[in-house]
Write a protein that holds these residues in place. Structure first.
Motif, PDB file in Angstrom:
ATOM      1  N   ALA A  25       0.830  -1.211   0.000  1.00 35.05           N
ATOM      2  CA  ALA A  25       0.000   0.000   0.000  1.00 35.05           C
ATOM      3  C   ALA A  25       0.862   1.257   0.000  1.00 35.05           C
ATOM      4  O   ALA A  25       0.508   2.269  -0.609  1.00 35.05           O
ATOM      5  N   ALA A  26       2.019   1.174   0.669  1.00 30.99           N
ATOM      6  CA  ALA A  26       2.939   2.308   0.723  1.00 30.99           C
ATOM      7  C   ALA A  26       3.776   2.429  -0.548  1.00 30.99           C
ATOM      8  O   ALA A  26       4.547   3.385  -0.693  1.00 30.99           O
ATOM      9  N   GLY A  27       3.627   1.452  -1.445  1.00 33.00           N
ATOM     10  CA  GLY A  27       4.394   1.474  -2.680  1.00 33.00           C
ATOM     11  C   GLY A  27       5.844   1.059  -2.495  1.00 33.00           C
ATOM     12  O   GLY A  27       6.714   1.434  -3.281  1.00 33.00           O
ATOM     13  N   ALA A  76       3.992   2.022   9.121  1.00 36.10           N
ATOM     14  CA  ALA A  76       2.955   3.046   8.957  1.00 36.10           C
ATOM     15  C   ALA A  76       3.508   4.432   9.264  1.00 36.10           C
ATOM     16  O   ALA A  76       3.222   5.407   8.552  1.00 36.10           O
ATOM     17  N   GLY A  77       4.305   4.542  10.317  1.00 35.56           N
ATOM     18  CA  GLY A  77       4.891   5.833  10.654  1.00 35.56           C
ATOM     19  C   GLY A  77       5.897   6.304   9.615  1.00 35.56           C
ATOM     20  O   GLY A  77       5.921   7.482   9.240  1.00 35.56           O
ATOM     21  N   LYS A  78       6.688   5.383   9.125  1.00 33.97           N
ATOM     22  CA  LYS A  78       7.731   5.733   8.141  1.00 33.97           C
ATOM     23  C   LYS A  78       7.129   6.214   6.829  1.00 33.97           C
ATOM     24  O   LYS A  78       7.663   7.134   6.194  1.00 33.97           O
ATOM     25  N   TYR A  79       6.008   5.610   6.428  1.00 28.62           N
ATOM     26  CA  TYR A  79       5.442   5.915   5.112  1.00 28.62           C
ATOM     27  C   TYR A  79       4.146   6.727   5.178  1.00 28.62           C
ATOM     28  O   TYR A  79       3.320   6.685   4.271  1.00 28.62           O
ATOM     29  N   ASN A  80       3.986   7.453   6.279  1.00 28.90           N
ATOM     30  CA  ASN A  80       2.903   8.430   6.386  1.00 28.90           C
ATOM     31  C   ASN A  80       1.514   7.788   6.282  1.00 28.90           C
ATOM     32  O   ASN A  80       0.615   8.327   5.638  1.00 28.90           O
ATOM     33  N   LEU A  81       1.364   6.636   6.922  1.00 29.13           N
ATOM     34  CA  LEU A  81       0.078   5.939   6.956  1.00 29.13           C
ATOM     35  C   LEU A  81      -0.426   5.793   8.391  1.00 29.13           C
ATOM     36  O   LEU A  81      -1.152   4.867   8.725  1.00 29.13           O
ATOM     37  N   TYR A  82      -0.035   6.748   9.243  1.00 26.91           N
ATOM     38  CA  TYR A  82      -0.313   6.624  10.677  1.00 26.91           C
ATOM     39  C   TYR A  82      -0.942   7.879  11.262  1.00 26.91           C
ATOM     40  O   TYR A  82      -0.747   8.203  12.428  1.00 26.91           O
ATOM     41  N   ASP A  85      -1.795  13.047  14.084  1.00 30.71           N
ATOM     42  CA  ASP A  85      -1.523  13.372  15.485  1.00 30.71           C
ATOM     43  C   ASP A  85      -1.823  12.147  16.349  1.00 30.71           C
ATOM     44  O   ASP A  85      -2.232  11.095  15.847  1.00 30.71           O
ATOM     45  N   LEU A  86      -1.604  12.278  17.651  1.00 26.78           N
ATOM     46  CA  LEU A  86      -1.769  11.144  18.557  1.00 26.78           C
ATOM     47  C   LEU A  86      -3.200  10.636  18.601  1.00 26.78           C
ATOM     48  O   LEU A  86      -3.447   9.431  18.732  1.00 26.78           O
ATOM     49  N   LYS A  87      -4.170  11.540  18.512  1.00 28.65           N
ATOM     50  CA  LYS A  87      -5.566  11.109  18.549  1.00 28.65           C
ATOM     51  C   LYS A  87      -5.898  10.263  17.327  1.00 28.65           C
ATOM     52  O   LYS A  87      -6.571   9.224  17.443  1.00 28.65           O
ATOM     53  N   GLU A  88      -5.455  10.691  16.173  1.00 22.55           N
ATOM     54  CA  GLU A  88      -5.699   9.887  14.974  1.00 22.55           C
ATOM     55  C   GLU A  88      -4.973   8.557  15.068  1.00 22.55           C
ATOM     56  O   GLU A  88      -5.500   7.514  14.677  1.00 22.55           O
ATOM     57  N   ARG A  89      -3.772   8.587  15.609  1.00 27.02           N
ATOM     58  CA  ARG A  89      -2.981   7.361  15.703  1.00 27.02           C
ATOM     59  C   ARG A  89      -3.662   6.322  16.591  1.00 27.02           C
ATOM     60  O   ARG A  89      -3.685   5.138  16.269  1.00 27.02           O
ATOM     61  N   VAL A  90      -4.218   6.760  17.705  1.00 27.79           N
ATOM     62  CA  VAL A  90      -4.838   5.780  18.600  1.00 27.79           C
ATOM     63  C   VAL A  90      -6.093   5.189  17.971  1.00 27.79           C
ATOM     64  O   VAL A  90      -6.395   4.002  18.155  1.00 27.79           O
ATOM     65  N   TYR A  91      -6.819   5.968  17.180  1.00 29.32           N
ATOM     66  CA  TYR A  91      -7.977   5.404  16.475  1.00 29.32           C
ATOM     67  C   TYR A  91      -7.530   4.446  15.370  1.00 29.32           C
ATOM     68  O   TYR A  91      -8.159   3.406  15.144  1.00 29.32           O
ATOM     69  N   ILE A  92      -6.452   4.792  14.689  1.00 30.08           N
ATOM     70  CA  ILE A  92      -5.896   3.873  13.688  1.00 30.08           C
ATOM     71  C   ILE A  92      -5.514   2.554  14.356  1.00 30.08           C
ATOM     72  O   ILE A  92      -5.798   1.467  13.833  1.00 30.08           O
ATOM     73  N   ASP A  93      -4.899   2.643  15.525  1.00 31.91           N
ATOM     74  CA  ASP A  93      -4.531   1.433  16.259  1.00 31.91           C
ATOM     75  C   ASP A  93      -5.759   0.617  16.653  1.00 31.91           C
ATOM     76  O   ASP A  93      -5.776  -0.613  16.523  1.00 31.91           O
ATOM     77  N   MET A  94      -6.785   1.286  17.157  1.00 38.57           N
ATOM     78  CA  MET A  94      -7.994   0.565  17.582  1.00 38.57           C
ATOM     79  C   MET A  94      -8.653  -0.149  16.409  1.00 38.57           C
ATOM     80  O   MET A  94      -9.018  -1.331  16.511  1.00 38.57           O
ATOM     81  N   TYR A  95      -8.805   0.552  15.306  1.00 36.64           N
ATOM     82  CA  TYR A  95      -9.441  -0.069  14.142  1.00 36.64           C
ATOM     83  C   TYR A  95      -8.571  -1.195  13.580  1.00 36.64           C
ATOM     84  O   TYR A  95      -9.084  -2.239  13.165  1.00 36.64           O
ATOM     85  N   GLY A 148      -9.787  10.376   9.993  1.00 37.91           N
ATOM     86  CA  GLY A 148      -9.442  11.626   9.346  1.00 37.91           C
ATOM     87  C   GLY A 148      -9.861  11.638   7.887  1.00 37.91           C
ATOM     88  O   GLY A 148     -10.813  10.977   7.473  1.00 37.91           O
ATOM     89  N   ASN A 149      -9.147  12.356   7.110  1.00 36.08           N
ATOM     90  CA  ASN A 149      -9.451  12.476   5.681  1.00 36.08           C
ATOM     91  C   ASN A 149      -8.355  11.864   4.824  1.00 36.08           C
ATOM     92  O   ASN A 149      -8.117  12.300   3.695  1.00 36.08           O
ATOM     93  N   LYS A 150      -7.695  10.834   5.364  1.00 38.16           N
ATOM     94  CA  LYS A 150      -6.507  10.332   4.695  1.00 38.16           C
ATOM     95  C   LYS A 150      -6.414   8.812   4.829  1.00 38.16           C
ATOM     96  O   LYS A 150      -6.760   8.233   5.856  1.00 38.16           O
ATOM     97  N   PHE A 151      -5.954   8.176   3.768  1.00 33.66           N
ATOM     98  CA  PHE A 151      -5.692   6.740   3.744  1.00 33.66           C
ATOM     99  C   PHE A 151      -4.671   6.382   4.814  1.00 33.66           C
ATOM    100  O   PHE A 151      -3.649   7.059   4.967  1.00 33.66           O
ATOM    101  N   SER A 152      -4.933   5.316   5.572  1.00 36.16           N
ATOM    102  CA  SER A 152      -4.036   4.938   6.664  1.00 36.16           C
ATOM    103  C   SER A 152      -3.918   3.423   6.797  1.00 36.16           C
ATOM    104  O   SER A 152      -4.604   2.662   6.110  1.00 36.16           O
ATOM    105  N   MET A 153      -3.079   3.019   7.734  1.00 38.91           N
ATOM    106  CA  MET A 153      -2.907   1.607   8.049  1.00 38.91           C
ATOM    107  C   MET A 153      -4.240   0.943   8.384  1.00 38.91           C
ATOM    108  O   MET A 153      -4.461  -0.221   8.030  1.00 38.91           O
TER     109      MET A 153
END
Length: 220
Positions: A25-27, A76-82, A85-95, A148-153
């Motif tokens: 996904a990160a190419g 995910a952090g290295k390739y901008n899929l995380y 901010d911290l709030k978005e990151r914790v939701y990404i982790d939960m999902y 958020g408004n962005k593709f993520s992990m």
């Protein structure tokens, strides 16, 4: 040019497949080292590279990373899929963790005795329909991505889990309009679309030969 990540695992899906998905996904192109005999695996163990004496392991940026969750967080952090901010990151982790929980039911299926497989298939369906998919369907209401408004992990993990469950229950999404739209959209992202094509590093559904090989390697 930085060296390609090297993925160390058995020659099949297992716990490595979602990592393959995330890199794709990160190419990011990657190489793989498959362990198909007990001798090969024992040799790896003797190097001390497996911190907890288990795979998957990913060599990346001069490190030898283990533990699926840690590997994915780094990628995910290295390739901008995380998230941003911290709030978005914790939701990404939960999902992502929710998808991983459902995916565990899929992975376990292949290692069960035949007499237990139908029960597991039904459990998979029940949990998808009544616990996991309603959460994701609601989260995607009026949105393109989970966070958020962005593709993520989280989106990668969800798509892979959906497709894995669909291999057992083809019409599992028929009452989840948001998930159907999500599946279509995410599958068309160029890097994902490429990974879904024949000839990609994506692994096929596990079969008896794969299961037997893994068991022979791991069991004394």
């Amino acid at each position: 040019m930085a060296e390609k990540p090297v993925l160390h695992y058995f020659n099949g899906r297992g716990r490595m497949e979602v990592i393959r998905w995330l890199l794709a996904a990160a190419g990011v192109e990657f190489e793989e080292k498959f362990y198909e005999t007990k001798e090969e695996y024992q040799k790896l163990l003797q190097t001390g590279d497996l911190m907890f004496q288990q795979m998957p392991m990913v060599e990346i940026d001069g490190m030898k990373l283990v533990q699926t969750r840690a590997i994915m967080s780094y990628i995910a952090g290295k390739y901008n899929l995380y998230g941003s901010d911290l709030k978005e990151r914790v939701y990404i982790d939960m999902y992502s963790e929710g998808a991983a929980d459902l995916l565990l039911l899929v992975m376990a299926f292949f290692f069960l005795p035949e007499c237990d497989k139908e029960k597991q298939r039904n459990l998979m369906k029940d949990k998808a329909l009544n616990r996991y998919f309603p959460v994701y369907n609601k989260a995607l209401g009026g949105k393109e991505y989970l966070v958020g408004n962005k593709f993520s992990m989280a989106d990668v993990c969800l798509l892979y889990t959906i497709l894995s469950v669909e291999e057992f229950h083809e019409d599992i999404l028929q009452n989840f309009a948001n998930l159907l739209a999500f599946k279509k959209k995410i599958s068309e992202i160029p890097t994902i679309k490429k990974f879904l094509q024949p000839g990609s590093p994506r692994k096929p559904m596990s079969d008896a030969a794969y299961v037997n090989n893994v068991l022979q390697i791991l069991h004394p």
